[in-house]
Scaffold this active site. Structure first.
Site, PDB file in Angstrom:
ATOM      1  N   PRO A 275     -15.808  13.674  17.212  1.00 24.76           N
ATOM      2  CA  PRO A 275     -16.278  12.283  17.171  1.00 24.76           C
ATOM      3  C   PRO A 275     -16.029  11.632  15.820  1.00 24.76           C
ATOM      4  CG  PRO A 275     -17.938  13.707  18.157  1.00 24.76           C
ATOM      5  CD  PRO A 275     -16.900  14.611  17.576  1.00 24.76           C
ATOM      6  N   TYR A 276     -16.232  12.382  14.748  1.00 26.12           N
ATOM      7  CA  TYR A 276     -16.033  11.851  13.394  1.00 26.12           C
ATOM      8  C   TYR A 276     -14.583  11.452  13.166  1.00 26.12           C
ATOM      9  CZ  TYR A 276     -15.804  11.818   8.270  1.00 26.12           C
ATOM     10  OH  TYR A 276     -15.595  11.475   6.955  1.00 26.12           O
ATOM     11  N   VAL A 277     -13.662  12.357  13.495  1.00 26.64           N
ATOM     12  CA  VAL A 277     -12.252  12.082  13.250  1.00 26.64           C
ATOM     13  C   VAL A 277     -11.750  10.950  14.147  1.00 26.64           C
ATOM     14  CG1 VAL A 277      -9.922  13.042  13.298  1.00 26.64           C
ATOM     15  CG2 VAL A 277     -11.823  14.419  12.421  1.00 26.64           C
TER      16      VAL A 277
END
Length: 270
Positions: free
Chosen positions: A165-167
């Site tokens: 999700p972060y990337v």
């Protein structure tokens, strides 16, 4: 909630056809990279309004720096509308927006990710930047000038397993940057993104310590491994991100738009 300081600094520099103050908003500006960005803009003479979800961090910043501030959860579009009203009133307008807010999100395999983990990370790291730009773009369009700086990550370049999700959110930030540069360019509004590398601060050290524990390494061994995949074998001081943001907002960068600048010593992998 808006918190005002007793005094503000300002600088005059060339934007478009006239001389204007650099009036700056920094999201998540109460600590970490955000506070370093605030300090760099203050050192340049800019007027700064910061926001942060942490009320204590906001209070500390206002007590120690000539800024105005708001306590804001940037993942909430209603709160962003309030932030825009407070910041535009406090600064008397807006010239530069630095979208710095973000969270690390869940660390787990893709099949273990919950809907909540996915939604929260994208809302905080990507949707928040959309909310902020949507709120401040009309003022920039009206004056036909402005600079937007979105904070991304070198993980978009290298990939980062179990941090999907972060990337993905940060990749979206870079796509948002590129599209805004094209859409807003005719109004003399520039939009760029910054990719910080491995940051030398309390949070960066905590992340490295957590990795060392997960992998059964000493802190020094984990650090050596990390530096081995950075061409310049260095971590990055938060002030370097602040200085890069000041440059991108300056007259010297007046025709730089749609770009992603890495401040990382050339991160090869992680």
């Amino acid at each position: 909630m808006a918190i005002a300081s007793a005094e503000k600094c300002c600088i005059r520099y060339h934007i478009g056809e006239g001389m204007m103050r650099n009036r700056v908003l920094v999201t998540a500006g109460g600590s970490g990279i955000g506070l370093a960005i605030v300090d760099s803009f203050l050192a340049s003479g800019a007027s700064v309004h910061l926001c942060d979800v942490d009320a204590d961090a906001v209070a500390r910043a206002v007590a120690t720096r000539p800024v105005t501030a708001s306590v804001t959860d940037v993942s909430d579009s209603i709160q962003i509308a309030d932030l825009a009203a407070h910041a535009l009133s406090a600064l008397g307008g807006i010239d530069t927006v630095v979208n710095n807010a973000g969270i690390g999100g869940a660390r787990c395999p893709i099949e273990a990710l919950s809907d909540e983990d996915w939604d929260r990370t994208l809302r905080t790291n990507l949707s928040s930047m959309f909310y902020v730009v949507r709120a401040f773009a009309p003022a920039m369009k009206a004056q036909r000038s402005g600079a937007i700086i979105n904070i991304s990550t070198t993980s978009v370049k290298t990939g980062l397993p179990e941090r999907t999700p972060y990337v993905v959110a940060k990749a979206g930030v870079e796509a948002l940057t590129s599209n805004l540069a094209r859409e807003l360019g005719p109004f003399n509004i520039r939009c760029n993104s910054l990719r910080p590398g491995s940051i030398e601060n309390e949070r960066g050290r905590a992340l490295l310590a957590a990795r060392a524990e997960r992998e059964g390494l000493t802190y020094d061994a984990a650090l050596a491994q990390r530096l081995a995949f950075i061409s310049m074998r260095t971590k990055i001081d938060p002030s370097e991100i602040g200085d890069a943001a000041v440059f991108l907002a300056s007259h010297a960068a007046r025709h730089i738009s749609g770009q992603c600048l890495s401040v990382c010593g050339n991160a090869e992998w992680e």
